[in-house]
Design a protein around this motif. Structure first.
Motif, PDB file in Angstrom:
ATOM      1  N   ALA A  86       0.818  -1.208   0.000  1.00 54.27           N
ATOM      2  CA  ALA A  86       0.000   0.000   0.000  1.00 54.27           C
ATOM      3  C   ALA A  86       0.857   1.266   0.000  1.00 54.27           C
ATOM      4  CB  ALA A  86      -0.939  -0.011   1.211  1.00 54.27           C
ATOM      5  N   GLU A  87       1.937   1.253   0.761  1.00 56.87           N
ATOM      6  CA  GLU A  87       2.824   2.420   0.817  1.00 56.87           C
ATOM      7  C   GLU A  87       3.463   2.682  -0.543  1.00 56.87           C
ATOM      8  OE1 GLU A  87       6.800   3.960   3.280  1.00 56.87           O
ATOM      9  OE2 GLU A  87       5.896   2.012   3.707  1.00 56.87           O
ATOM     10  N   ARG A  88       3.914   1.620  -1.205  1.00 60.53           N
ATOM     11  CA  ARG A  88       4.548   1.770  -2.515  1.00 60.53           C
ATOM     12  C   ARG A  88       3.537   2.277  -3.543  1.00 60.53           C
ATOM     13  NH1 ARG A  88       8.493  -0.708  -5.786  1.00 60.53           N
ATOM     14  NH2 ARG A  88       8.480   0.461  -7.756  1.00 60.53           N
ATOM     15  N   MET A  89       2.325   1.768  -3.503  1.00 54.82           N
ATOM     16  CA  MET A  89       1.340   2.199  -4.488  1.00 54.82           C
ATOM     17  C   MET A  89       0.868   3.630  -4.227  1.00 54.82           C
ATOM     18  SD  MET A  89       1.319   0.132  -6.827  1.00 54.82           S
ATOM     19  CE  MET A  89       0.258   1.264  -7.716  1.00 54.82           C
ATOM     20  N   ALA A  90       0.874   4.055  -2.970  1.00 55.12           N
ATOM     21  CA  ALA A  90       0.565   5.447  -2.670  1.00 55.12           C
ATOM     22  C   ALA A  90       1.620   6.354  -3.297  1.00 55.12           C
ATOM     23  CB  ALA A  90       0.492   5.661  -1.166  1.00 55.12           C
ATOM     24  N   TYR A  91       2.869   5.913  -3.232  1.00 57.47           N
ATOM     25  CA  TYR A  91       3.967   6.678  -3.829  1.00 57.47           C
ATOM     26  C   TYR A  91       3.838   6.705  -5.354  1.00 57.47           C
ATOM     27  CZ  TYR A  91       8.634   7.646  -5.650  1.00 57.47           C
ATOM     28  OH  TYR A  91       9.681   8.155  -6.370  1.00 57.47           O
ATOM     29  N   GLU A  92       3.573   5.554  -5.972  1.00 59.09           N
ATOM     30  CA  GLU A  92       3.460   5.486  -7.432  1.00 59.09           C
ATOM     31  C   GLU A  92       2.260   6.297  -7.923  1.00 59.09           C
ATOM     32  OE1 GLU A  92       5.733   4.385  -9.304  1.00 59.09           O
ATOM     33  OE2 GLU A  92       6.918   3.240  -7.840  1.00 59.09           O
ATOM     34  N   THR A  93       1.177   6.296  -7.156  1.00 55.40           N
ATOM     35  CA  THR A  93       0.006   7.083  -7.515  1.00 55.40           C
ATOM     36  C   THR A  93       0.327   8.568  -7.471  1.00 55.40           C
ATOM     37  OG1 THR A  93      -1.497   5.382  -6.668  1.00 55.40           O
ATOM     38  CG2 THR A  93      -2.390   7.610  -6.923  1.00 55.40           C
ATOM     39  N   GLU A  94       1.042   8.975  -6.429  1.00 55.65           N
ATOM     40  CA  GLU A  94       1.458  10.376  -6.311  1.00 55.65           C
ATOM     41  C   GLU A  94       2.358  10.780  -7.475  1.00 55.65           C
ATOM     42  OE1 GLU A  94       3.779  13.333  -3.131  1.00 55.65           O
ATOM     43  OE2 GLU A  94       3.484  11.212  -2.673  1.00 55.65           O
ATOM     44  N   ARG A  95       3.304   9.892  -7.834  1.00 57.28           N
ATOM     45  CA  ARG A  95       4.206  10.172  -8.950  1.00 57.28           C
ATOM     46  C   ARG A  95       3.441  10.290 -10.265  1.00 57.28           C
ATOM     47  NH1 ARG A  95       8.256  11.800 -10.649  1.00 57.28           N
ATOM     48  NH2 ARG A  95       9.382  10.048 -11.557  1.00 57.28           N
ATOM     49  N   ALA A  96       2.501   9.382 -10.483  1.00 59.53           N
ATOM     50  CA  ALA A  96       1.724   9.400 -11.727  1.00 59.53           C
ATOM     51  C   ALA A  96       0.923  10.699 -11.835  1.00 59.53           C
ATOM     52  CB  ALA A  96       0.798   8.187 -11.788  1.00 59.53           C
ATOM     53  N   ASN A  97       0.290  11.100 -10.739  1.00 59.80           N
ATOM     54  CA  ASN A  97      -0.480  12.339 -10.751  1.00 59.80           C
ATOM     55  C   ASN A  97       0.419  13.553 -10.937  1.00 59.80           C
ATOM     56  OD1 ASN A  97      -3.173  11.402 -10.468  1.00 59.80           O
ATOM     57  ND2 ASN A  97      -2.830  11.015  -8.297  1.00 59.80           N
ATOM     58  N   GLU A  98       1.613  13.482 -10.392  1.00 63.91           N
ATOM     59  CA  GLU A  98       2.586  14.562 -10.559  1.00 63.91           C
ATOM     60  C   GLU A  98       3.001  14.712 -12.022  1.00 63.91           C
ATOM     61  OE1 GLU A  98       7.318  14.695  -9.760  1.00 63.91           O
ATOM     62  OE2 GLU A  98       6.092  14.249  -8.002  1.00 63.91           O
ATOM     63  N   LEU A  99       3.227  13.589 -12.695  1.00 60.53           N
ATOM     64  CA  LEU A  99       3.684  13.620 -14.085  1.00 60.53           C
ATOM     65  C   LEU A  99       2.572  13.995 -15.055  1.00 60.53           C
ATOM     66  CD1 LEU A  99       5.960  10.440 -14.309  1.00 60.53           C
ATOM     67  CD2 LEU A  99       6.650  12.806 -13.931  1.00 60.53           C
ATOM     68  N   PHE A 100       1.345  13.608 -14.727  1.00 60.85           N
ATOM     69  CA  PHE A 100       0.247  13.773 -15.684  1.00 60.85           C
ATOM     70  C   PHE A 100      -0.866  14.677 -15.158  1.00 60.85           C
ATOM     71  CE2 PHE A 100       2.215   9.593 -16.476  1.00 60.85           C
ATOM     72  CZ  PHE A 100       2.720   9.839 -17.747  1.00 60.85           C
ATOM     73  N   LYS A 101      -0.519  15.596 -14.285  1.00 59.56           N
ATOM     74  CA  LYS A 101      -1.409  16.680 -13.851  1.00 59.56           C
ATOM     75  C   LYS A 101      -2.714  16.168 -13.251  1.00 59.56           C
ATOM     76  CE  LYS A 101       0.400  19.715 -17.466  1.00 59.56           C
ATOM     77  NZ  LYS A 101       0.075  20.557 -18.646  1.00 59.56           N
TER      78      LYS A 101
END
Length: 213
Positions: A173-188
């Motif tokens: 869950a912690e890793r996917m929270a990070y990946e979700t944040e990164r994805a939203n950061e890259l794609f607005k």
């Protein structure tokens, strides 16, 4: 004793696999990058339920082959390691270039790019480095390369989906929270988050649901 690491350039022949036939009825082209341990011809089985007349699937194969397990019975492939990552990435980019040149895809077709697991990193780097426009980018159960920035995808006009299993043994869950944040950061913050009840495996049902979105 001193040692020196040198480099050479040479021409190599590498395979890739396709599923279905590119015809005038084709609507969607899928460029799908497998995960660690897969071979491209077997990875295509996850796309066999897509409409064969309308979907043409291209699966490149990672260049590094190795025997899996202690019996040395099965062969797997790997895209990248921490060793010479950037140089090996450029080799893969040139391999992808060669596939697109060989396929000579009509420009009017919808292009879907999908990376699964380890394949997420090479799919995203290729889009960023080559400024490749596509209709969909599907990030399935993998990690986003740390060096990529929002400016690398400023040109992109695509639907982006982040797909992962809630019981994935490699992505807690912690890793996917990070990946979700990164994805939203890259794609607005325009990313569709698509979790499913499952482990670290390709979800063909979700892939099918994305085929015509």
């Amino acid at each position: 004793m001193d040692s020196t690491e040198k480099e050479i350039f040479y021409t190599a022949t590498k395979p890739y696999s396709t599923l279905n036939t590119l015809t005038e009825n084709t609507k969607n082209v899928w460029f799908v990058c497998h995960g660690m341990g897969h071979l491209s011809r077997y990875f295509l089985r996850y796309f066999k339920n897509l409409n064969a007349d309308e979907n043409y699937i291209i699966a490149p194969q990672a260049p590094s082959l190795y025997y899996q397990g202690v019996t040395f019975k099965h062969v797997g492939a790997s895209w990248l390691t921490r060793e010479n990552t950037m140089k090996e990435t450029e080799n893969i980019m040139q391999y992808f270039d060669a596939i697109f040149e060989a396929e000579n895809l009509p420009s009017h077709l919808k292009l879907n790019i999908m990376g699964y697991s380890q394949g997420v990193s090479v799919a995203m780097r290729y889009i960023a480095k080559r400024q490749l426009q596509c209709s969909q980018l599907i990030l399935h159960s993998g990690g986003i390369p740390k060096e990529l920035k929002a400016s690398d995808f400023k040109f992109l006009n695509a639907k982006v989906s982040l797909v992962y299993g809630t019981k994935d043994e490699y992505l807690n869950a912690e890793r996917m929270a990070y990946e979700t944040e990164r994805a939203n950061e890259l794609f607005k913050d325009e990313v569709s988050i698509l979790p499913f009840d499952g482990v670290h495996e390709v979800n063909s049902e979700i892939i099918g649901s994305l085929a015509y979105t």
